[in-house]
Structure formats: structure tokens, C-alpha cells
Design an enzyme around this catalytic site. Structure first.
Site, PDB file in Angstrom:
ATOM      1  N   ARG A   1       4.794 -13.108   9.557  1.00 41.93           N
ATOM      2  CA  ARG A   1       5.633 -11.738   9.378  1.00 41.93           C
ATOM      3  C   ARG A   1       7.111 -11.811   9.998  1.00 41.93           C
ATOM      4  NH1 ARG A   1       1.911  -7.086  11.979  1.00 41.93           N
ATOM      5  NH2 ARG A   1       3.572  -5.818  10.672  1.00 41.93           N
TER       6      ARG A   1
ATOM      7  N   LYS B   1       3.256   1.773  12.161  1.00 39.64           N
ATOM      8  CA  LYS B   1       3.455   3.030  11.616  1.00 39.64           C
ATOM      9  C   LYS B   1       3.048   4.240  12.335  1.00 39.64           C
ATOM     10  CE  LYS B   1       1.813   2.556   7.358  1.00 39.64           C
ATOM     11  NZ  LYS B   1       0.909   2.596   6.375  1.00 39.64           N
TER      12      LYS B   1
ATOM     13  N   GLU C   1       0.853  -1.057   0.143  1.00 38.75           N
ATOM     14  CA  GLU C   1      -0.028  -0.066   0.116  1.00 38.75           C
ATOM     15  C   GLU C   1       0.949   1.428   0.078  1.00 38.75           C
ATOM     16  OE1 GLU C   1      -3.341   0.026   2.911  1.00 38.75           O
ATOM     17  OE2 GLU C   1      -2.712  -2.000   3.243  1.00 38.75           O
TER      18      GLU C   1
END
Length: 765
Positions: A476, A486, A256
């Protein structure tokens, strides 16, 4: 966080769920409702916290398994609630059995048998089995020694003792392995084989293992892994795919464009681009740009730059927004098939309806009405939030992702790629799978948090009769002493804790690049991690080791003194300058030499001098001789104290041995007088956080975990004469005895030169 989140969190905590797990479950409302249903099915009583903690964990693990059929879920939850299933091993066995029987109802006693209810594995059983496994692997242990893969041994034990406690097995494997290593060490001495020979054998074994290691081995066969009915392609779809692709493997890396890439994305890139390359296929870089509120052009440019810096060449670059026209037409088609409808519920109302498993009041509105309203959404006739398009799947489904997920929502924001053409945007759940199909992706590889979405992924493609890619999830990448949230990274940047998004302490790819990590080191690191589906907490030191391995044979050596201490050599004339031939790389003669001046005045590290010598100290002390690397032995004769501050040394008086007859105890790095050296700023970087997993620290306490020594600046370091010639930002050297250092972008050459420490030398101070 929203009030709805806090309410969900409080509800889960009331059952005794561990707080970290509760926060994870509450963050995703779909997972929350499934977990809540399981807790209630298990008849858990609130406020029995300690007793319920393990039950909550097992129930959460069960509901997040998308393969678990509906038919026997309640029985499984009941057995967990009644403490008949109490371990993860039992749960895994139960789920494996239930998946194999599908929707067929099973007898309670049969499930108990397959879940190992009542089976007891004693400590003696574990000890005996570990002993057998170690004997079977003796040759492996003899070859690898202390680097023997304990996980493989544990797995072999658990294959036979399926219901044994995994922690107890690991403890026993470690104990008996150490005993075996100790006995092997004694045996080696009696057999007379030298340590050098043993070391050489082990190095060769490691080299062979690394060369034969396939980091993609965990990705299963494309066809055998299709276990959902909706995931199966018809012969016609497979033929269309073959004609479109020529039978090639096609992967995609779909970030993204709402932030800068970090170390976790490096693993995703490695798997997607690497697997495609291994299979002689191609990989597409696709920007998953469905949220105009968070996406910016600078992120788009940064992502492409990072992909190419890591050494990957996309077959093509696409945007989800390239397909907005097709996505809209497919949404219309979905409505026409009575598999989507326009809904007017607000987000909190949707949550309430899902919790009650209650249909939206607008779920069964006429198809023509939904078509008209969806067109009104497209032409901006509704305010944001006044209408959404939802897929009509199954509000009774235990997987929250199947409870009529959102397909389109209204956003009056300019899109960085498509401009002002659209005011409605597809959701991830709607767009991602369709674009995978339109691009004829063969392998849709993603991280495990998306596993719960596999059901809806295939439902939508089946509903539209589109080609179905093979979806497979991997864990992950989580690296110690870092955070990749973030929100937290933005806070660090905005509040000035770091120098920016490319601060060398940041886990962003641009930060690692600025610090001096070469792209091949990141690829090597990701290859060592491989494809995993289990916990994936990896020590930052492994990335540092990969960096050392890549840089050591490549970069040139120079000498730099961080905290200079002046040495005046009394038996040299004032104007003495001797140009020494110094190897650029002591291990590689092909890299040639450079000249370095030896002068009456030289500088060593302040820490390399002590007033009182010690047995394990290899630096300079009064009356002691050391060797100046590539030069001569010197002996400390006298100390000159500062007149302004009598506690500080102004310089050391020494003599040198031009014939090199003295036997020095240690070897020191040094630089010549300031006439022949350059003043530089050196930034020493350490872990940004003190604890291994700062992301798990509650509330704002994670800020207290920031390492105050994460950046130590040496503003008056001295670099040897030759290194400052023709230097550019990004150039990397090994400063002897100190580590690898990269010239920073803050340098304004030649007036100011700044170096970042990339990584220390192995075992250095």
C-alpha cells in the site's frame, strides 16, 4: 471495537506482542487464529513480554506467508520459539527453502543449515564487504553523488552476507558512502572540473535514469509466478481466454463505492491502468458493490470523476452487481458440488469454532437441504443473521481464509445499483475472484493485505472449473503526515476539523485537486514509487516535488503580497503610473508578457522590512537599497508610525532610482497601489499532522497531533492588477517568491477571490 476484538487483542498482548502488531493481527480474526496457533506451537509463555517481542514478530511474519507449506510449519515455529531463528533474514531464508521443498518433510538439521542457524556475521565482515561493493559501484557514486540509491548497495551486500543484520549493513553503507563522497569532492577540486559541469552531468544522468525507469518492472512474469496448484489453468481454459480476449492484457481497478478515493487509490489506478497501457491492453473500472449498507450514488459518481481526472479512460465500466444473477447460479452450483452449505452460526460463534478448528454443526447437512434453505434466503424467509452460505473448504487449514469463509449473507437494504431485487449479497471472498474470471482479467493486482486471500481465491475458481487470473500483490502507498482511515477522515469532516472531504489538507483525490495538484503530478509521483512489496512510507515532500516539476514549466507568474506594508516613493508624483512589461514566465519567452503598473504607492511583504539590517537579510531596512522585481531600485528613507498604535508602522518613505545606478542587495516582489491591485484571501496549507505517521498514534491521541498551523488564512492579501482578469476556480499561478497557488471554488468572482497555496517554492520560507 467489539468485545471479541478486545478479547483477541488482550490474548495476543499477554504473549508479549508489540501493541501495534497485536492490533493488526486482532483486527482480522482469520489472521488472529493463525497467529495464536503459531504462538502456541512455539511454546511461548505468557507474561514474558520483552523476551517474546521479537519471537511474536517473526511468528506473525511466518503465518502471513500464504506460500508456506503445511508440512514443516510446526518445526519452523518451534525453532523461532527456541531462539534458533532470531532475525528476519533467517526467517526469509527458512521460508524460501520450505517453499522450494513443498509438502516434503525436512530434517531439522537441514532446515537449520538453510536458515543460517549458528552463522555469525561480524562487524569486520560487514565493513569489508561494504568496501568491496562501494568500489564496484564507484562510477555510479561519481555520477549520482549524494543521490546514490543506498538501498541498491545494501541489497548487494546482503546478497553475499545473507544473515547479516540489515540495520548494521545500512549504517555501514551510509558511513562509507559519505567518506567516498567527501573524497570525491576533494578530488573534483584538484582536477579543476567546474561545479557547473558536474551539475550538468548529474542532471543528464538523472534525466536518462527517469526516462529509462520502468515503474512496472516489479510485476513478475505471468506464468512463472503461478505457484499454487489451484492457480493453474487447463489448456482448455487458456484457449477460451485467448479466444475471448484476443491475447490482450486485461486489468481492472475495483474500488468499493463506499467512500471518496484517496492518494492510495492513485497508486492502484496507476499500476492497473498503467500496466495495461504498457502492454497494449485494456483496464476496466469495476465497482465492487457487494455491501449496500455503505454504498451511495455520490461515491459512484465521485470515483468515476476522479479516475477520468487522473487521465485514465476505462475500457468499460462495470459493477459486481451486474453479475448478481450469475453469482447466485454459481453459488447454487457450488452447493450441488457439496462445496458450500447453509450455516446458522452467529459471528461470535463462528470465531469460537474457528479458534477450536471445529466444524459447524450444519457443515454436513444434505445438499438438497442447503439448496432449499439458500433459496429461502433469496426469497426473504430468514431474518438478517439467521442464515449464511459458507464455502466448504478446510476448517483445519492454517490459513484462516480457508476455514469455510462466508459466501452469502442476508441484508435487507436497497442497493444503489440493483435496487430492491436482492436481499442476499455475495461476500468479497466469493464475488471478487469470480467476477475477475468472468471478465477474463489477466492480471488481478491488489494490495498486500489481500495476499492471505490468494489461497481461497484460487480454491473457489478451481472448485467451479473457472478461468484463473494471475494474482499479484503490492504494498500500500502510505504518505507521511496523513491518515487514510475512513473512520478518522469521517471524524475530521463531521467534527469540523477540516472544510469537508475536498478540504485541500485531506489526502482524498478531490482534496488534492482542490489544492491545485495537477493529475500529471500524481501520476509522476506514483511512477517514482513504482511497484514494491516492502514498506512503502513515502515522504509527502516527494509528492510536492513532483507537483513543482509539473507546474513550473506551465503556469504563469504573477506577484502577490500576503501581508502588505505600504511604501510611498517620495520622488514620484501623486498620479504617476508607469506600465511595465513583465514576463509571464521568465524561463519561457514564448509565454509572452503582461503589463504591471508602477505607482507612487506600492506594497511589499511586511516580513521583507526590518528596522535593523543584518548580513544575511536581503530585504529592505533604513538606508538600504533593494530592487523591486521588474521595476526599479528603492531606498528606505523614513518610517511613518501609526498614530493609533505607535508600535505599528503605517508606511515607509522611500526614493527610487530611475536610472538604476544603485546596486541593490536583494530583489523583492511587490504590487501597485490599491487602485491597481486586487484584495484576495490566501489560504496557506501545511501538513495536517505534525508527526510522520499519525495513523500509528494510540487511541484518540491522534487528534492532539493535528497541526494548528495546517491552514493559515491571509484575508487582506493584495494581488497584482493583471492576475484578477478573467480568473476562474482551478486556475493556477506561481506567486513569485511564494509558491504555486490555485484559485479556490469558494471564490465568488469578482467580489471575492480565494487562493489555496498548492506548494511552496523549493527551499522557500
Amino acid at each position: 471495537m467489539s468485545e471479541a476484538y478486545e478479547e483477541r487483542l488482550g490474548k495476543l498482548l499477554s504473549f508479549g506482542m508489540e501493541e501495534k502488531l497485536a492490533k493488526t493481527a486482532a483486527r482480522n480474526e482469520k489472521v488472529y487464529f493463525s497467529t495464536l496457533e503459531a504462538l502456541r506451537s512455539a511454546s511461548l509463555v505468557t507474561n514474558e513480554n520483552e523476551r517474546n517481542k521479537n519471537k511474536c514478530l517473526l511468528l506473525y511474519n511466518a503465518v502471513t506467508q500464504p506460500k508456506l507449506p503445511l508440512a514443516n510449519r510446526s518445526l519452523l515455529f518451534q525453532m523461532i520459539g527456541e531462539e534458533r531463528i532470531t532475525t528476519k533474514a533467517q526467517l526469509d531464508a527458512a521460508i524460501e527453502f520450505l517453499v522450494s521443498v513443498g509438502e516434503e518433510k525436512v530434517e531439522e538439521s537441514i532446515l537449520e543449515q538453510h536458515a543460517g542457524v549458528g552463522v555469525t556475521v561480524t562487524k569486520e565482515d560487514i565493513c569489508e564487504k561494504v568496501k568491496i561493493v562501494l568500489e564496484e559501484n564507484r562510477s555510479l557514486v561519481e555520477t549520482k553523488g549524494s543521490r546514490t540509491n543506498i538501498g541498491i548497495l545494501v541489497k548487494q551486500v546482503l546478497t553475499s552476507l545473507r544473515f547479516a543484520d540489515a540495520k548494521s549493513v545500512r549504517f555501514e553503507v551510509e558511513r562509507q558512502l559519505q567518506d567516498m563522497l567527501n573524497s570525491l569532492s576533494i578530488s573534483e577540486k584538484t582536477q579543476g572540473e567546474t561545479n557547473e559541469v558536474k551539475t550538468l552531468k548529474k542532471k543528464e544522468a538523472y534525466k536518462d535514469e527517469e526516462e529509462n525507469w520502468d515503474p512496472f518492472a516489479g510485476i513478475p512474469n505471468i506464468m512463472s509466478a503461478r505457484d499454487l496448484e489451484t492457480a493453474r489453468n487447463t489448456p482448455e481454459l487458456l484457449e477460451r481466454h485467448r479466444l475471448a480476449t484476443g491475447g490482450k492484457v486485461i486489468c481492472r481497478f475495483p474500488p468499493e463505492p463506499n467512500g471518496f478515493l484517496h492518494i492510495g487509490h492513485a497508486k492502484s489506478m496507476f499500476l492497473n491502468f498503467g500496466y495495461a497501457q504498457k502492454e497494449n491492453g485494456i483496464c476496466i473500472l469495476r465497482y465492487d458493490d457487494t455491501n449496500p449498507e455503505a454504498e451511495r450514488e455520490e461515491f459512484i459518481k465521485s470515483i468515476e470523476e476522479s479516475v477520468r481526472w487522473l487521465g485514465y479512460e476505462p475500457a468499460k465500466i462495470t459493477f459486481t452487481s451486474d453479475y448478481f444473477d450469475q453469482l447466485y447460479e454459481l453459488a447454487v452450483e457450488l452447493i450441488k458440488r457439496d462445496k458450500a452449505y447453509v450455516c446458522h452460526l452467529k459471528p461470535d460463534e463462528i470465531s469460537q469454532y474457528r479458534e477450536k478448528k471445529q466444524d459447524s454443526p450444519w457443515r454436513n447437512r444434505p445438499i438438497e437441504e442447503s439448496l432449499r434453505l439458500f433459496e429461502d434466503m433469496k426469497f426473504g424467509k430468514f431474518e438478517e443473521g439467521a442464515a449464511i452460505l459458507r464455502m466448504k473448504i478446510d476448517m483445519q487449514h492454517p490459513n484462516p481464509c480457508m476455514q469455510d469463509p462466508i459466501a452469502y449473507r442476508i441484508r435487507y437494504k436497497r442497493h444503489p445499483h440493483s435496487g430492491d431485487k436482492w436481499c442476499i449479497y455475495p461476500s468479497y471472498d466469493f464475488a471478487h475472484c469470480i467476477v475477475d474470471s468472468l471478465e477474463w482479467i489477466t492480471h488481478s493486482l491488489c494490495t498486500l493485505e489481500f495476499e492471505i486471500r490468494r489461497d481461497s481465491y484460487y480454491w473457489l475458481l478451481a472448485a467451479l472449473d473457472l478461468y484463473r487470473p494471475f494474482v499479484w500483490e503490492f504494498s500500500r502507498l502510505v504518505v507521511t503526515h496523513t491518515v487514510v482511515s475512513k473512520r478518522k477522515l469521517t471524524f475530521l469532516v463531521d467534527k469540523g476539523y477540516v472544510r469537508g472531504w475536498d478540504d485541500p489538507r485531506m489526502p482524498t483525490l478531490m482534496g488534492l485537486r482542490r489544492r491545485g495538484f495537477p493529475p500529471e503530478a500524481l501520476r509522476k509521483f506514483c511512477a517514482s514509487v513504482g511497484v514494491t512489496r516492502g514498506d512503502n512510507l513515502i515522504g509527502f515532500h516527494k509528492l510536492e516535488n513532483a507537483c513543482r516539476t509539473c507546474l513550473d514549466p506551465q503556469v504563469l507568474r504573477r506577484m502577490c503580497v500576503l501581508e502588505p506594508l505600504k511604501i510611498i516613493i517620495e520622488n514620484l508624483p501623486e498620479d504617476h503610473v508607469e506600465w511595465l512589461q513583465v514576463p509571464n514566465h521568465p524561463k519561457d519567452e514564448r509565454k509572452g508578457n503582461h503589463t504591471s503598473p508602477f505607482t507612487k504607492e506600492v506594497f511589499i511583504e511586511k516580513s521583507d522590512f526590518r528596522l535593523q539590517d543584518e548580513r544575511d537579510f536581503f530585504g529592505l531596512a533604513p538606508g538600504k537599497t533593494v530592487l523591486l522585481r521588474y521595476a526599479y531600485p528603492i531606498k528606505a528613507k523614513d518610517i511613518k508610525w501609526s498614530a493609533e498604535d505607535p508600535s505599528k508602522i503605517e508606511f515607509i518613505v522611500a526614493s527610487y532610482d530611475p536610472d538604476k545606478t544603485q546596486k541593490p542587495k536583494g530583489v523583492l516582489h511587490w504590487v501597485a497601489s490599491t487602485k491597481f491591485s486586487t484584495s484576495v484571501e490566501v489560504r496557506l496549507y501545511n501538513n495536517l499532522f505534525l508527526s510522520e505517521q499519525p495513523g500509528l498514534i494510540k487511541g484518540d491521541a491522534w487528534l492532539n497531533d493535528i497541526n494548528s498551523e495546517s491552514e493559515v488564512v491571509k484575508e487582506k492579501a493584495l494581488l497584482e492588477y493583471d492576475a484578477a482578469k478573467n480568473i476562474h476556480p482551478g486556475d493556477i499561478f506561481q506567486f513569485e517568491r511564494l509558491g504555486f497557488f490555485c484559485c479556490d471554488k469558494d471564490s465568488t468572482i469578482p467580489t471575492r477571490i480565494v487562493f489555496n497555496r498548492t506548494v511552496t517554492l523549493k527551499g522557500s520560507r
